[in-house]
Design a protein around this motif. Structure first.
Motif, short mmCIF file in Angstrom:
data_model
loop_
_atom_site.label_atom_id
_atom_site.label_comp_id
_atom_site.label_asym_id
_atom_site.label_seq_id
_atom_site.Cartn_x
_atom_site.Cartn_y
_atom_site.Cartn_z
N LYS A 134 -9.60 -22.35 -26.30
CA LYS A 134 -8.39 -21.52 -26.32
C LYS A 134 -8.38 -20.48 -25.19
O LYS A 134 -7.38 -19.83 -24.96
CB LYS A 134 -8.28 -20.80 -27.66
CG LYS A 134 -8.17 -21.72 -28.84
CD LYS A 134 -8.25 -20.93 -30.13
CE LYS A 134 -8.36 -21.86 -31.33
NZ LYS A 134 -8.64 -21.12 -32.56
N ASN A 135 -9.51 -20.31 -24.53
CA ASN A 135 -9.63 -19.32 -23.44
C ASN A 135 -9.05 -19.93 -22.16
O ASN A 135 -9.39 -21.06 -21.81
CB ASN A 135 -11.10 -18.97 -23.25
CG ASN A 135 -11.33 -17.85 -22.26
OD1 ASN A 135 -10.79 -17.85 -21.17
ND2 ASN A 135 -12.17 -16.91 -22.64
N PRO A 136 -8.18 -19.21 -21.45
CA PRO A 136 -7.59 -19.77 -20.23
C PRO A 136 -8.53 -19.88 -19.03
O PRO A 136 -8.18 -20.52 -18.03
CB PRO A 136 -6.43 -18.80 -19.92
CG PRO A 136 -6.83 -17.53 -20.55
CD PRO A 136 -7.64 -17.88 -21.76
N MET A 137 -9.71 -19.28 -19.10
CA MET A 137 -10.65 -19.30 -17.97
C MET A 137 -11.04 -20.75 -17.67
O MET A 137 -11.47 -21.47 -18.56
CB MET A 137 -11.88 -18.46 -18.32
CG MET A 137 -12.85 -18.25 -17.19
SD MET A 137 -12.18 -17.37 -15.76
CE MET A 137 -11.51 -15.91 -16.49
N ALA A 138 -10.90 -21.15 -16.42
CA ALA A 138 -11.21 -22.53 -16.03
C ALA A 138 -12.60 -22.65 -15.40
O ALA A 138 -13.28 -23.65 -15.59
CB ALA A 138 -10.16 -23.05 -15.06
N THR A 139 -12.99 -21.64 -14.63
CA THR A 139 -14.29 -21.70 -13.95
C THR A 139 -14.77 -20.28 -13.65
O THR A 139 -13.96 -19.36 -13.55
CB THR A 139 -14.20 -22.53 -12.65
OG1 THR A 139 -15.49 -22.67 -12.09
CG2 THR A 139 -13.26 -21.92 -11.64
N MET A 140 -16.08 -20.15 -13.52
CA MET A 140 -16.68 -18.87 -13.16
C MET A 140 -17.85 -19.16 -12.23
O MET A 140 -18.42 -20.26 -12.26
CB MET A 140 -17.18 -18.12 -14.40
CG MET A 140 -16.07 -17.69 -15.35
SD MET A 140 -16.70 -16.85 -16.83
CE MET A 140 -17.15 -15.26 -16.15
N ASN A 141 -18.22 -18.17 -11.41
CA ASN A 141 -19.40 -18.37 -10.56
C ASN A 141 -20.59 -17.61 -11.16
O ASN A 141 -20.43 -16.81 -12.09
CB ASN A 141 -19.12 -17.98 -9.11
CG ASN A 141 -18.85 -16.50 -8.92
OD1 ASN A 141 -19.55 -15.64 -9.47
ND2 ASN A 141 -17.84 -16.18 -8.13
N LYS A 142 -21.76 -17.87 -10.64
CA LYS A 142 -22.99 -17.28 -11.18
C LYS A 142 -22.95 -15.76 -11.17
O LYS A 142 -23.39 -15.11 -12.11
CB LYS A 142 -24.22 -17.76 -10.41
CG LYS A 142 -24.68 -19.13 -10.77
CD LYS A 142 -25.98 -19.45 -10.05
CE LYS A 142 -26.47 -20.83 -10.38
NZ LYS A 142 -27.76 -21.12 -9.76
N ASN A 143 -22.44 -15.17 -10.10
CA ASN A 143 -22.40 -13.70 -10.01
C ASN A 143 -21.52 -13.10 -11.09
O ASN A 143 -21.87 -12.08 -11.68
CB ASN A 143 -21.93 -13.25 -8.63
CG ASN A 143 -22.94 -13.55 -7.55
OD1 ASN A 143 -24.13 -13.67 -7.81
ND2 ASN A 143 -22.46 -13.70 -6.33
N GLN A 144 -20.37 -13.70 -11.34
CA GLN A 144 -19.47 -13.20 -12.38
C GLN A 144 -20.15 -13.27 -13.75
O GLN A 144 -20.08 -12.32 -14.54
CB GLN A 144 -18.17 -14.02 -12.40
CG GLN A 144 -17.32 -13.84 -11.17
CD GLN A 144 -16.24 -14.89 -11.06
OE1 GLN A 144 -16.39 -16.03 -11.51
NE2 GLN A 144 -15.12 -14.51 -10.44
N VAL A 145 -20.80 -14.37 -14.01
CA VAL A 145 -21.47 -14.58 -15.30
C VAL A 145 -22.65 -13.62 -15.44
O VAL A 145 -22.83 -12.98 -16.47
CB VAL A 145 -21.93 -16.05 -15.44
CG1 VAL A 145 -22.78 -16.24 -16.69
CG2 VAL A 145 -20.72 -16.97 -15.45
N ALA A 146 -23.46 -13.50 -14.39
CA ALA A 146 -24.62 -12.60 -14.42
C ALA A 146 -24.17 -11.17 -14.68
O ALA A 146 -24.78 -10.46 -15.49
CB ALA A 146 -25.39 -12.69 -13.11
N ASP A 147 -23.09 -10.74 -14.03
CA ASP A 147 -22.59 -9.37 -14.23
C ASP A 147 -22.21 -9.12 -15.70
O ASP A 147 -22.47 -8.05 -16.23
CB ASP A 147 -21.40 -9.08 -13.32
CG ASP A 147 -21.80 -8.86 -11.87
OD1 ASP A 147 -23.02 -8.74 -11.59
OD2 ASP A 147 -20.89 -8.80 -11.02
#
Length: 143
Positions: A34-47
């Motif tokens: 249900k979350n609209p997020m399609a992709t993330m990078n490692k830096n975004q996730v690590a933060d």
């Protein structure tokens, strides 16, 4: 005799490498379907998982959830995404907590519990073993 010893040692090392390779856990970062997020990078996730931000890149609130500290998937996730070992991660959070700048992510026992939390809150993000992916979640990063 010398040649036989190295052959046996080579076989033992080769078998050890095969066993170690079989123990590798493939972990993926997921959000609710249900979350609209399609992709993330490692830096975004690590933060997000290190408490540097509490928001998805689009500005929505992000709720990171960790698997149990004893989970091999947790160790694999943090090593691949943040470059931190379990002891480095503990030291990181000890400092953050001590200075009053944040709290570590909520912890759940396993991937099934994580997916249940995602069903209740589409802003939850977490990591599970790849073989647990189904239509209730969307993979946004394969570290």
């Amino acid at each position: 005799m010398f040649h036989i010893r190295f052959t046996v040692l080579g076989l033992a090392l080769g078998l050890g490498a095969s066993v170690a390779a079989a123990d590798v856990v493939v972990v993926v970062l997921v959000v609710s379907a249900k979350n609209p997020m399609a992709t993330m990078n490692k830096n975004q996730v690590a933060d997000i998982f290190l408490g540097k931000t509490s928001r998805f890149p689009d500005g929505r609130q992000a709720v990171p959830i960790d698997l149990a500290e004893s989970s091999a998937a947790r160790d694999e996730f943090y090593l691949n995404v943040t470059g931190k070992s379990p002891s480095q991660l503990k030291a990181h959070w000890a400092k953050i907590i001590f200075t009053g700048r944040g709290e570590p992510p909520l912890e759940v026992a396993n991937g099934a519990e994580l997916k249940k939390r995602m069903a209740d809150n589409p802003n939850v993000l977490g990591y599970i073993e790849r073989n647990m992916v189904d239509d209730s979640v969307r993979v946004v990063l394969v570290p």
